[in-house]
Design a protein around this motif. Structure first.
Motif, PDB file in Angstrom:
ATOM      1  N   GLY A  58       0.783  -1.274  -0.040  1.00 35.59           N
ATOM      2  CA  GLY A  58       0.045   0.042   0.045  1.00 35.59           C
ATOM      3  C   GLY A  58       0.896   1.190   0.035  1.00 35.59           C
ATOM      4  O   GLY A  58       0.129   2.359   0.067  1.00 35.59           O
ATOM      5  N   GLN A  59       2.097   1.233   0.030  1.00 38.44           N
ATOM      6  CA  GLN A  59       3.075   2.416  -0.169  1.00 38.44           C
ATOM      7  C   GLN A  59       2.984   3.080  -1.378  1.00 38.44           C
ATOM      8  O   GLN A  59       3.009   2.562  -2.446  1.00 38.44           O
ATOM      9  CB  GLN A  59       4.478   1.965   0.055  1.00 38.44           C
ATOM     10  N   THR A  60       2.665   4.430  -1.250  1.00 37.17           N
ATOM     11  CA  THR A  60       2.602   5.349  -2.549  1.00 37.17           C
ATOM     12  C   THR A  60       3.799   5.874  -2.679  1.00 37.17           C
ATOM     13  O   THR A  60       4.904   5.797  -2.059  1.00 37.17           O
ATOM     14  CB  THR A  60       1.503   6.530  -2.159  1.00 37.17           C
ATOM     15  N   ALA A  61       4.148   6.689  -3.933  1.00 39.12           N
ATOM     16  CA  ALA A  61       5.377   7.197  -4.524  1.00 39.12           C
ATOM     17  C   ALA A  61       5.622   8.298  -3.367  1.00 39.12           C
ATOM     18  O   ALA A  61       7.003   8.597  -3.108  1.00 39.12           O
ATOM     19  CB  ALA A  61       5.215   7.461  -5.745  1.00 39.12           C
ATOM     20  N   ALA A  62       4.772   9.057  -2.920  1.00 35.43           N
ATOM     21  CA  ALA A  62       5.025  10.262  -2.057  1.00 35.43           C
ATOM     22  C   ALA A  62       5.249   9.785  -0.892  1.00 35.43           C
ATOM     23  O   ALA A  62       6.471  10.395  -0.281  1.00 35.43           O
ATOM     24  CB  ALA A  62       3.685  10.969  -2.097  1.00 35.43           C
ATOM     25  N   GLU A  63       4.957   8.599  -0.180  1.00 31.08           N
ATOM     26  CA  GLU A  63       5.284   7.949   0.950  1.00 31.08           C
ATOM     27  C   GLU A  63       6.761   7.827   0.939  1.00 31.08           C
ATOM     28  O   GLU A  63       7.518   7.723   1.844  1.00 31.08           O
ATOM     29  CB  GLU A  63       4.720   6.886   1.489  1.00 31.08           C
ATOM     30  N   TYR A  64       7.188   6.881  -0.181  1.00 31.00           N
ATOM     31  CA  TYR A  64       8.526   6.472  -0.561  1.00 31.00           C
ATOM     32  C   TYR A  64       9.453   7.664  -0.541  1.00 31.00           C
ATOM     33  O   TYR A  64      10.569   7.454  -0.032  1.00 31.00           O
ATOM     34  CB  TYR A  64       8.382   5.561  -1.981  1.00 31.00           C
ATOM     35  N   ALA A  65       9.053   8.620  -1.265  1.00 33.11           N
ATOM     36  CA  ALA A  65       9.843   9.886  -1.367  1.00 33.11           C
ATOM     37  C   ALA A  65      10.212  10.580  -0.259  1.00 33.11           C
ATOM     38  O   ALA A  65      11.133  11.342  -0.220  1.00 33.11           O
ATOM     39  CB  ALA A  65       9.465  10.782  -2.572  1.00 33.11           C
ATOM     40  N   ALA A  66       9.458  10.376   0.850  1.00 30.44           N
ATOM     41  CA  ALA A  66       9.631  11.116   1.976  1.00 30.44           C
ATOM     42  C   ALA A  66      10.803  10.901   2.830  1.00 30.44           C
ATOM     43  O   ALA A  66      11.385  11.685   3.326  1.00 30.44           O
ATOM     44  CB  ALA A  66       8.464  10.816   3.028  1.00 30.44           C
ATOM     45  N   HIS A  67      11.386   9.740   2.476  1.00 29.53           N
ATOM     46  CA  HIS A  67      12.939   9.231   3.000  1.00 29.53           C
ATOM     47  C   HIS A  67      13.520   8.644   2.071  1.00 29.53           C
ATOM     48  O   HIS A  67      14.049   7.639   2.066  1.00 29.53           O
ATOM     49  CB  HIS A  67      12.510   8.295   4.362  1.00 29.53           C
ATOM     50  N   LEU A  68      13.426   9.139   0.901  1.00 26.67           N
ATOM     51  CA  LEU A  68      14.171   8.581  -0.262  1.00 26.67           C
ATOM     52  C   LEU A  68      15.727   8.148  -0.317  1.00 26.67           C
ATOM     53  O   LEU A  68      15.869   7.200  -0.502  1.00 26.67           O
ATOM     54  CB  LEU A  68      14.072   9.794  -1.511  1.00 26.67           C
ATOM     55  N   GLU A  69      16.634   8.904   0.164  1.00 25.60           N
ATOM     56  CA  GLU A  69      17.802   8.545   0.241  1.00 25.60           C
ATOM     57  C   GLU A  69      17.969   7.407   1.206  1.00 25.60           C
ATOM     58  O   GLU A  69      18.776   6.460   0.961  1.00 25.60           O
ATOM     59  CB  GLU A  69      18.565   9.701   0.798  1.00 25.60           C
ATOM     60  N   ASP A  70      17.483   7.629   2.315  1.00 24.54           N
ATOM     61  CA  ASP A  70      17.556   6.356   3.147  1.00 24.54           C
ATOM     62  C   ASP A  70      16.912   5.014   2.499  1.00 24.54           C
ATOM     63  O   ASP A  70      17.280   3.940   2.499  1.00 24.54           O
ATOM     64  CB  ASP A  70      16.861   6.421   4.361  1.00 24.54           C
ATOM     65  N   ASN A  71      15.763   5.126   2.019  1.00 28.85           N
ATOM     66  CA  ASN A  71      15.001   4.058   1.290  1.00 28.85           C
ATOM     67  C   ASN A  71      16.031   3.345   0.106  1.00 28.85           C
ATOM     68  O   ASN A  71      16.169   2.233  -0.066  1.00 28.85           O
ATOM     69  CB  ASN A  71      13.961   4.363   0.662  1.00 28.85           C
ATOM     70  N   LEU A  72      16.546   4.291  -0.650  1.00 33.26           N
ATOM     71  CA  LEU A  72      17.412   3.811  -1.641  1.00 33.26           C
ATOM     72  C   LEU A  72      18.601   3.128  -1.262  1.00 33.26           C
ATOM     73  O   LEU A  72      19.072   2.279  -1.885  1.00 33.26           O
ATOM     74  CB  LEU A  72      18.002   4.935  -2.528  1.00 33.26           C
TER      75      LEU A  72
END
Length: 445
Positions: A58-72
């Protein structure tokens, strides 16, 4: 100063991969995963659609982008260390054909889409050096309209001849994993990439809360699925036809493939029948089957070259469908026989059904919002189907769209429905885009 992957632009690194693959066409490449670093993932993220449906988490692109560097960075660590767990894809069904059947579509999670895009970027740079000119689907710089123009051009040059329509039954659901891995290893032997692809093939499908693990297939809708399909069919049909079949034919023949939509034009009937007989065996070797009704041989000779069929004039040729268009012979304004195209009946009805359903569902929305959405849908329809010779079909679609909008605007309340006088006044204020030919014919170079 030593140049590191991170200090080199992505386009330069893609060019280097392509050059390496081009200079070693018969060699399996063993070191490719080192190109995937944090900059590569940032580029993959930038190329990933942000408005797509969400996956099982259920994760959206906006939610993923909120912590983009850490997630990547976390994604990169898991991918390189082998600890990445590919989540199952969420399966939905969309109408197919006349709407009586549905097509399963797999929706990965957003993070999975980013990683798939990163791997696809590497593999695309390799396989674009191998793919043949007959392949048009899901390739950079190539389109369905180019495939249609090539088909039209070849049919005219051969005065029609015979067309073999090839339909693979449930291709994305039956693609054999073992054969795919073997085909990939002919060109790519990087352990990290092959391991990731294996995880995606075995990730499973989540549907109605139940998890299943199909033994074959790759989810249609995944970012990397079109590339894997092209790699598979490149080996199954493209190379085989070009290297083994064509040299044995008496006449001229041309294969046109867009993903799993395939048509072959022959100048000689016996060539077409021989290939038609051996084709099911070729596909069966790789675990695929041809649809018995949709795979057919069509006599498509130019009308003036066909023998009479019980009348004074020449018999009418058969028609065939490819990529949403019905192909048929007709006279040009100068009186010459040309191959014409019109919107296929099933595609027309499906598109109209979607428009009607949308008007029904959104009839209570503000009229301006409805007009904006319908305008966008019509522009998209005209953008694809607005080709030379198809004006009548797109004009009819435009008219029926107005009828559907009027019908459901008139059912916003229990009062008297929307009269045409009121509708005409509304259309003067909210003009729907007029049908137009946006893609005039030009012969392929």
């Amino acid at each position: 100063m030593t140049e590191t992957p991170s200090s080199t632009s992505i386009s330069t690194r893609l060019d280097r991969i392509a050059t390496l693959a081009r200079e070693a066409p018969d060699m399996a490449l063993t070191t490719l995963a080192h190109h995937i670093d944090i900059d590569w993932l940032r580029e993959a993220y930038a190329r990933t659609r942000k408005d797509g449906a969400t996956g099982v988490d259920g994760q959206t692109a906006a939610e993923y982008a909120a912590h983009l560097e850490d997630n990547l960075r976390s994604l990169l660590d898991h991918a390189k260390s082998g600890t990445y767990l590919a989540p199952p894809v969420r399966r939905v069904h969309i109408p197919k054909g006349d709407g009586s059947q549905t097509r399963p579509i797999g929706i990965p999670t957003f993070e999975d889409k980013v990683l798939q895009r990163a791997v696809a970027m590497v593999l695309e740079a390799v396989y674009e050096q191998d793919f043949l000119d007959c392949s048009y689907g899901f390739r950079p710089g190539r389109s369905a309209h180019q495939a249609l123009q090539r088909l039209q051009h070849e049919a005219v040059c051969m005065a029609g001849g015979w067309v073999l329509e090839v339909d693979i039954s449930k291709f994305f659901d039956t693609l054999d994993h073992a054969h795919l891995r073997e085909i990939l290893r002919h060109r790519v032997r990087d352990g990290v990439l092959l391991r990731l692809i294996g995880k995606w093939l075995n990730a499973g499908v989540m549907e109605r809360g139940e998890l299943s693990s199909p033994a074959a297939g790759t989810p249609q809708g995944g970012v990397i699925s079109p590339l894997l399909a092209n790699v598979y069919l490149h080996e199954v049909i493209d190379v085989w036809f070009e290297c083994e079949v064509r040299p044995r034919l008496r006449g001229r023949a041309t294969l046109i493939r867009y993903a799993d939509d395939i048509a072959v034009v022959f100048s000689c009937e016996d060539d077409a029948r021989r290939v038609g007989e051996v084709l099911p065996k070729r596909f069966a070797k790789y675990g695929l089957t041809l649809h018995p009704d949709k795979t057919r041989l069509v006599e498509f000779r130019r009308p003036d070259l066909r023998p009479p069929q019980g009348g004074d004039g020449p018999g009418l040729p058969d028609t065939f469908d490819l990529l949403g268009f019905t192909h048929f012979w007709g006279l040009s304004r100068k009186g010459k026989w040309v191959v014409k195209r019109r919107t296929a009946r099933d595609r027309f009805n499906r598109a109209l059904k979607r428009i009607t359903g949308w008007c029904k569902l959104h009839r209570h929305d503000p009229v301006r919002e409805q007009w904006q959405a319908l305008s966008q849908k019509l522009r998209g329809h005209f953008g694809y189907y607005g080709i030379t010779g198809n004006y009548e079909a797109i004009h009819r679609f435009w008219e029926k769209t107005k009828h559907a909008w009027r019908k459901w605007l008139g059912r916003r309340s229990r009062r008297v429905g929307m009269s045409w006088d009121r509708m005409d006044r509304l259309l003067e204020r909210y003009r729907l885009p007029s049908p137009r030919i946006g893609r005039p014919y030009c012969a392929p170079t």
